[in-house]
Design an enzyme around this catalytic site. Structure first.
Site, mmCIF file in Angstrom:
data_model
loop_
_atom_site.group_PDB
_atom_site.id
_atom_site.type_symbol
_atom_site.label_atom_id
_atom_site.label_comp_id
_atom_site.label_asym_id
_atom_site.label_seq_id
_atom_site.Cartn_x
_atom_site.Cartn_y
_atom_site.Cartn_z
ATOM 1 N N SER A 9 2.492 -13.656 8.003
ATOM 2 C CA SER A 9 2.716 -12.323 8.562
ATOM 3 C C SER A 9 1.627 -11.330 8.177
ATOM 4 O O SER A 9 1.384 -10.359 8.896
ATOM 5 C CB SER A 9 4.070 -11.782 8.114
ATOM 6 O OG SER A 9 4.158 -11.736 6.700
ATOM 7 N N ASP A 45 5.467 -2.481 1.534
ATOM 8 C CA ASP A 45 6.857 -2.834 1.250
ATOM 9 C C ASP A 45 6.996 -3.747 0.040
ATOM 10 O O ASP A 45 8.021 -4.380 -0.148
ATOM 11 C CB ASP A 45 7.484 -3.514 2.474
ATOM 12 C CG ASP A 45 6.697 -4.752 2.926
ATOM 13 O OD1 ASP A 45 5.728 -5.132 2.232
ATOM 14 O OD2 ASP A 45 7.047 -5.330 3.963
ATOM 15 N N HIS A 53 3.500 -6.758 2.080
ATOM 16 C CA HIS A 53 2.525 -6.650 3.165
ATOM 17 C C HIS A 53 1.524 -5.528 2.894
ATOM 18 O O HIS A 53 1.860 -4.512 2.277
ATOM 19 C CB HIS A 53 3.234 -6.402 4.502
ATOM 20 C CG HIS A 53 4.131 -7.525 4.904
ATOM 21 N ND1 HIS A 53 5.475 -7.528 4.640
ATOM 22 C CD2 HIS A 53 3.854 -8.700 5.529
ATOM 23 C CE1 HIS A 53 6.014 -8.650 5.095
ATOM 24 N NE2 HIS A 53 5.050 -9.389 5.622
#
Length: 275
Positions: A51, A239, A242
């Site tokens: 991600s 967060d 990330h």
């Protein structure tokens, strides 16, 4: 991080041709229906990861590592992002043959392998955990994967996973809140280095660069650990995991440094314009 994993049968293989590779930076194809026009096929850099690669380019972060490199390599290289949210290295081995181009379709000059953030999840939490032993084995398999090594002269960059800031996980729902630990992220970053040394593959030390940015002195106490005071990692991570715009800026600068030192033939000014 939810993932939807395409099925790849065990017999799946890359479509690898024995055709001689082009030696110039750009391949020119001659269309069969037009004898006066040549089509330029740009060489490629493929950014392969989880991600953190997929979210690179989110306008809300304010800076994109991939966007910056696309600007630097404009008219020279096609920058291809292949990021898969939620994937670990086992998933990476499964999905790689589904998207990686064969040598007769493209000339890949650089591949980044940027996994570990999900592998480092604690067992019995998110279902993404991969042991350190298998994590390193999987990285070796990715580096030597037939789809990659089929491209003559291809270069590989390993990227360490970023730090973890446990202080930022308060707003996450379980089990994600307790799935990642700062010291475990450090261990997986070290594992990437071990694989790089053993395989002779260049490594971008994102974890270390972020630690230097927040003033870590190399001691046993690792910034991001909830047992310690808050660190400056909140500027680099949105967060707890990330990257923020500042985090992607660090990744961009570190990648450029490693390319210049380890693969100097791939700095932008050494690659001619395709058109």
């Amino acid at each position: 991080m939810t993932k939807i994993l395409p099925h790849v049968p065990d017999h799946a293989r890359c479509n690898i041709s024995t055709t001689t590779h082009q030696t110039s930076s750009v391949t020119l194809e001659q269309p069969t229906n037009d004898t006066t026009t040549q089509r330029a096929i740009y060489p490629q850099f493929i950014f392969f990861g989880d991600s953190i690669t997929q979210f690179d380019g989110n306008p809300s972060t304010g800076f994109s590592c991939i966007g910056s490199l696309r600007y630097n390599y404009a008219r020279r290289i096609d920058i291809i992002a292949r990021g898969f949210s939620g994937y670990n290295t086992f998933d990476a081995l499964t999905v790689l043959p589904k998207f990686f181009p064969a040598p007769q379709a493209a000339r890949v000059r650089l591949v980044t392998i940027f996994f570990g953030a999900n592998d480092a999840c604690l067992p019995h939490t998110t279902g993404q955990h991969v042991s350190l032993k298998h994590f390193k084995l999987n990285l070796h398999k990715l580096i030597s994967h037939p789809c990659i090594v089929a491209h003559r002269g291809v270069n590989v960059l390993l990227i360490t996973p970023p730090p973890v800031d446990e202080w930022q996980f308060d707003d996450l729902e379980e089990p994600a809140k307790s799935a990642r630990k700062a010291v475990i992220a450090q261990a997986y970053a070290r594992a990437v280095f071990e694989v790089g040394v053993k395989s002779g593959t260049a490594v971008v030390d994102l974890w270390g660069a972020c630690m230097r940015e927040v003033g870590w002195d190399g001691g046993e106490e690792v910034p991001g650990d909830r047992r310690l005071e808050k660190s400056g990692l909140g500027r680099l991570l949105v967060d707890g995991l990330h990257l923020s715009g500042e985090g992607y800026t660090i990744l961009s600068e570190e990648m450029k440094k490693v390319i210049a030192s380890e693969y100097p033939e791939l700095v932008p000014e050494k690659i001619p314009f395709a058109l």
